[in-house]
Design a protein around this motif. Structure first.
Motif, PDB file in Angstrom:
ATOM      1  N   PHE A 134      21.205 -34.466 -40.249  1.00  0.00           N
ATOM      2  CA  PHE A 134      20.722 -34.587 -41.618  1.00  0.00           C
ATOM      3  C   PHE A 134      20.326 -36.039 -41.843  1.00  0.00           C
ATOM      4  N   VAL A 135      19.154 -36.243 -42.431  1.00  0.00           N
ATOM      5  CA  VAL A 135      18.660 -37.595 -42.715  1.00  0.00           C
ATOM      6  C   VAL A 135      18.392 -37.726 -44.207  1.00  0.00           C
ATOM      7  N   ASN A 136      18.870 -38.810 -44.811  1.00  0.00           N
ATOM      8  CA  ASN A 136      18.622 -39.087 -46.221  1.00  0.00           C
ATOM      9  C   ASN A 136      17.273 -39.780 -46.344  1.00  0.00           C
ATOM     10  N   ASP A 137      16.303 -39.102 -46.970  1.00  0.00           N
ATOM     11  CA  ASP A 137      14.956 -39.651 -47.063  1.00  0.00           C
ATOM     12  C   ASP A 137      14.861 -40.855 -47.999  1.00  0.00           C
ATOM     13  N   THR A 138      15.892 -41.084 -48.801  1.00  0.00           N
ATOM     14  CA  THR A 138      15.887 -42.225 -49.713  1.00  0.00           C
ATOM     15  C   THR A 138      16.526 -43.451 -49.079  1.00  0.00           C
ATOM     16  N   THR A 139      17.704 -43.263 -48.472  1.00  0.00           N
ATOM     17  CA  THR A 139      18.464 -44.393 -47.939  1.00  0.00           C
ATOM     18  C   THR A 139      18.292 -44.595 -46.439  1.00  0.00           C
ATOM     19  N   GLY A 140      17.802 -43.581 -45.726  1.00  0.00           N
ATOM     20  CA  GLY A 140      17.673 -43.677 -44.278  1.00  0.00           C
ATOM     21  C   GLY A 140      18.950 -43.355 -43.524  1.00  0.00           C
TER      22      GLY A 140
END
Length: 328
Positions: A134-140
């Motif tokens: 899972f990757v957070n598109d806001t924080t990286g």
């Protein structure tokens, strides 16, 4: 009566003046109260129009996540499973990496040539292994299951992953590890549904029963399962191992199909879950409201109920994550 009306007028005037003076004397508190009273009241339709929901559906056999407002208007779309969280939108992505694993054919040749003990490490070969995270598109930030990062050198192994959907800010991915010790009687499969909660500052792994309460043993008394449907299972061994969310048009909310596994002999395994297990399913079980959230506004409920889509999540999107760009 005339004198009474005069007294009432004087009293009313004094009351109005008094309120005005009290407001003047109130300082900042008085100002904030007046400003609050003058603020526009957001009606139900406005709240629905300003709300955002991540709706994951099956489209052409693949998951796609679309962002709708509460009235049913679409605002953006993402490829795959995307789960809204406190710090942004968490996107499931898969890739591959090169790993070294023993070639079981080589190990067999060792044994045929009279080796006292096989040496898998002498038969290593490179192959591509699937990875997932899972990757957070806001924080990286990213989070990966431990099984997708391992590289055991004593056996052949393979990891498969299936993103399933989401319940609120909890993403669901089913992960199975298929492994074989060269020369053993048969391979083995171990499956787990991973439930990751993104509602806080850091991802947290939670139990499936935290999302939908498991049924008791009395629900499975007398149950027979297996390829020939003659395998008797112990009702008390029923284990809730996975959930598959789906939209219930009559209820106007997300429900769950529950997957239960029971211990069985290896030959009795039905291939639905881990080795040495057989499975059964229970449809339309409620999800826990504190995790799934309240029912979405009527406009979005009407859209989903009329669509006929295979819906895998209907999750409120925090305001800070609304502006996250779509993923191609």
């Amino acid at each position: 009566m005339k004198g009474g009306r005069g007294w009432f007028g004087v009293a009313l005037l004094m009351t109005v003046v008094g309120v005005g003076c009290a407001a003047d004397r109130g300082g900042d508190d008085g100002t904030s109260e007046v400003a609050s009273a003058r603020a526009p009241v957001e009606d139900e339709e406005s709240r629905a129009a300003n709300a955002r929901y991540a709706v994951t559906v099956v489209s052409d056999g693949e998951l796609e996540t679309r962002v709708y407002d509460g009235l049913g208007s679409q605002h953006s779309a993402f490829a795959g499973l995307v789960v809204p969280g406190a710090t942004g939108m968490w996107r499931w992505e898969e890739g591959s990496r090169q790993v070294a694993q023993p070639d079981c054919g080589c190990v067999s040749e060792q044994m045929m040539e009279g080796a006292e003990a096989a040496d898998p490490k002498a038969c290593m070969t490179d192959r591509a292994a699937i990875t997932g995270r899972f990757v957070n598109d806001t924080t990286g930030e990213s989070w990966a299951p431990e099984e997708t990062t391992m590289a055991p050198d004593d056996r052949w192994w393979e990891v498969s992953m299936t993103p399933v959907g989401a319940v609120g800010s909890v993403g669901l991915v089913t992960l199975c590890v298929d492994s074989y010790y060269c020369g053993a009687a048969h391979p083995g499969v171990e499956c787990e549904q991973i439930a990751m909660d993104f509602s806080g500052g850091q991802p947290v792994k939670v139990e499936i029963e935290a999302l939908s309460a498991a049924l008791g043993a009395e629900s499975f008394e007398g149950l027979k399962l297996g390829l020939e449907e003659d395998v008797e299972v112990a009702a008390e061994d029923a284990e809730l191992v996975a959930l598959s969310p789906s939209w219930d048009a009559e209820e106007g909310r997300l429900m769950a199909e529950q997957h239960y596994a029971f211990g069985a002999c290896y030959a009795c395994s039905d291939g639905e879950w881990s080795s040495y297990t057989v499975s059964t399913y229970v449809a339309e079980r409620p999800l826990k409201a504190e995790v799934a959230g309240e029912r979405p506004p009527q406009g979005l409920r009407d859209l989903l109920s009329a669509s006929g889509w295979e819906v895998r999540s209907v999750s409120p999107v925090p305001r800070m994550a609304v502006a996250t760009p779509a993923v191609d």
